[in-house]
Design an enzyme around this catalytic site. Sequence first.
Site, PDB file in Angstrom:
ATOM      1  N   ARG A 123     -64.222  37.165  64.586  1.00  0.00           N
ATOM      2  CA  ARG A 123     -63.845  35.739  64.534  1.00  0.00           C
ATOM      3  C   ARG A 123     -65.061  34.821  64.459  1.00  0.00           C
ATOM      4  O   ARG A 123     -64.970  33.717  63.914  1.00  0.00           O
ATOM      5  CB  ARG A 123     -62.984  35.388  65.758  1.00  0.00           C
ATOM      6  CG  ARG A 123     -62.334  33.993  65.685  1.00  0.00           C
ATOM      7  CD  ARG A 123     -61.380  33.786  66.839  1.00  0.00           C
ATOM      8  NE  ARG A 123     -60.648  32.525  66.719  1.00  0.00           N
ATOM      9  CZ  ARG A 123     -60.761  31.488  67.549  1.00  0.00           C
ATOM     10  NH1 ARG A 123     -61.600  31.567  68.583  1.00  0.00           N
ATOM     11  NH2 ARG A 123     -60.061  30.393  67.373  1.00  0.00           N
TER      12      ARG A 123
ATOM     13  N   ILE B 188     -59.560  26.072  63.420  1.00  0.00           N
ATOM     14  CA  ILE B 188     -59.190  27.487  63.434  1.00  0.00           C
ATOM     15  C   ILE B 188     -58.254  27.634  64.624  1.00  0.00           C
ATOM     16  O   ILE B 188     -58.576  27.237  65.744  1.00  0.00           O
ATOM     17  CB  ILE B 188     -60.426  28.404  63.547  1.00  0.00           C
ATOM     18  CG1 ILE B 188     -60.015  29.878  63.584  1.00  0.00           C
ATOM     19  CG2 ILE B 188     -61.305  28.044  64.731  1.00  0.00           C
ATOM     20  CD1 ILE B 188     -61.214  30.836  63.539  1.00  0.00           C
ATOM     21  N   SER B 189     -57.045  28.142  64.385  1.00  0.00           N
ATOM     22  CA  SER B 189     -56.035  28.233  65.437  1.00  0.00           C
ATOM     23  C   SER B 189     -56.501  29.138  66.564  1.00  0.00           C
ATOM     24  O   SER B 189     -57.345  30.020  66.378  1.00  0.00           O
ATOM     25  CB  SER B 189     -54.719  28.780  64.865  1.00  0.00           C
ATOM     26  OG  SER B 189     -54.163  27.887  63.930  1.00  0.00           O
ATOM     27  N   SER B 190     -55.927  28.939  67.737  1.00  0.00           N
ATOM     28  CA  SER B 190     -56.237  29.823  68.857  1.00  0.00           C
ATOM     29  C   SER B 190     -55.788  31.238  68.520  1.00  0.00           C
ATOM     30  O   SER B 190     -54.782  31.434  67.827  1.00  0.00           O
ATOM     31  CB  SER B 190     -55.533  29.346  70.128  1.00  0.00           C
ATOM     32  OG  SER B 190     -54.141  29.599  70.044  1.00  0.00           O
TER      33      SER B 190
ATOM     34  N   ILE C  16     -51.997  31.964  69.181  1.00  0.00           N
ATOM     35  CA  ILE C  16     -50.985  31.517  68.229  1.00  0.00           C
ATOM     36  C   ILE C  16     -51.021  32.368  66.961  1.00  0.00           C
ATOM     37  O   ILE C  16     -49.990  32.657  66.363  1.00  0.00           O
ATOM     38  CB  ILE C  16     -51.124  30.018  67.904  1.00  0.00           C
ATOM     39  CG1 ILE C  16     -49.862  29.508  67.198  1.00  0.00           C
ATOM     40  CG2 ILE C  16     -52.340  29.737  67.057  1.00  0.00           C
ATOM     41  CD1 ILE C  16     -48.604  29.593  68.010  1.00  0.00           C
TER      42      ILE C  16
END
Length: 203
Positions: free
Chosen positions: A30, A56-58, A61
């Site tokens: 990531r 950038i989404s968690s 999620i």
Amino acid sequence: MRVQADLVADLRRQGITDERVLAAVAEVPRHLFVAPGDEERAYHDIALPIGRGQTISSPWIVARSIAALGPLTDGRVLEIGTGSGYAAAVLARCVGQVVTVERDAELARRAGTILSEIAPTVDVRTGDGLELAGELGPFDGIVVTALAQSRLPTELVGALTPDGVLVCPVGDDRVGTLVRYQHGESVGLAEVTFVPLVRGTRD
């Protein structure tokens, strides 16, 4: 510095049980998808800004949305909202084929460059995801990474195969519910916060 294993442990504690998804999170670096300077925060379960007004989404999620698709090992899946490309990289390790669409041409270029190395099978497109869904479909699964206003987009429902699954956040003013749709039935999965789903493209 935290690593993928720390993040996977966090996700397990938060109820993610799909081993395919956890294995994919453990594999995807990531830190390559976050903005410069945020690398040390990459393996915390938080959303991070990536520029262009997007995030950038968690990881939670991302994992929850992909797990909600179910076992699509050989399935063809559409992601609307490529963003950084991180979710597409995780998704590519869980399903048969991934097509990801990003309306922002700059973000699409950035994501495409990273994905060409990390997940080269991902097909990155630039355009209006709702419009392209019908042109590129049908899909066994569709994942949306932006908040649809008030209802599930009919364009996406129509782009599913007969047994297809749509996972999409629905709500207003960036706050809503992650919804899983299949066979005409919708189930709310979790309360979420997302940027709005916007039509059209951006250079």
